[in-house]
Design a protein around this motif. Sequence first.
Motif: not given
Length: 314
Positions: A74, A124, A126, A163
């Motif tokens: 990530h 998240h 990432e 993303q």
Amino acid sequence: MRIILAQPRGFCAGVVRAVDIVERALEKYRTPVYVRHEIVHNRRVVETLEAKGARFVEDLEEVPPGAVTIFSAHGVSRTVEAEAVARGLPVLDATCPLVSKVHTEGRRYVAQGRALILIGHAGHPEVEGTLGQIPGEVHLVASVAAVAALPIPPDRPVAFVTQTTLSVDDTRGIIEALKARFTDLVGPDTRDICYATQNRQTAVRELAQRVDLLLVVGAANSSNSNRLREIGSEQGVPCYLIPDAAALRPDWLRGAETIGITAGASAPESLVQEVIAALGRLGPVEVSALPGIVEDVSFKLPAALVEPEASAAS
């Protein structure tokens, strides 16, 4: 019972690379290696690597001095990178190259003097890594409504990145809203959107048209797996996200003659086969796969893990 498998499904090239990095590091260094965060969001993958000697941590303070440290697929922030350097930790970076590309694009846009908009989900890993990789003015949005609330003048030069676990379809509405609001907007070509995310979502849409029930094999904390389940449900077919065969409930199967199975990008094919075997224990099954894109993408491993070519001398 008919079982139809999506194509493609399961591991993408970025996940294959990340898992390979951990396995090769374990083979090379013969000691525990430490991985910051789950290497990918799948418990089976993590448990398999733990059994081989990998140790997963959420903070670099948990890594012993001098221990080999791996950053997950990530990606991480520059603060985490700096902490590893300050502690003298030998690092192997398993960040997906497509995620690294987003970091590079974001820094380039900010260097041009643009406000940057990151399309993604707050919290998240990432997204946290990307926010920490790009200096300057960065705004996170996850919906069309959030675009309207951005505190940016319409004539301000603006750029966007996304993303990687969001597809072209996921981001289309937000990008159109950005185009409608800002007079000077640039962003990556749609070809830069993660190929694996788009391919798996396209396949699941087609699969949903042919089945009575859809099973998505993947972890509850996997963004792309959850999106596959959402897409299946949006197509009007009962759809369930399951981590493995043990989560399968026989009552879901009542009246279902044809069952579709797909898997998130971080779910290994072994889990799919276990689900098929579990269904087979309930009665005879006929298994087929939809025709679909055959992915041939691969990413290079870090130089430290690539064995030098054997000498040609005899």
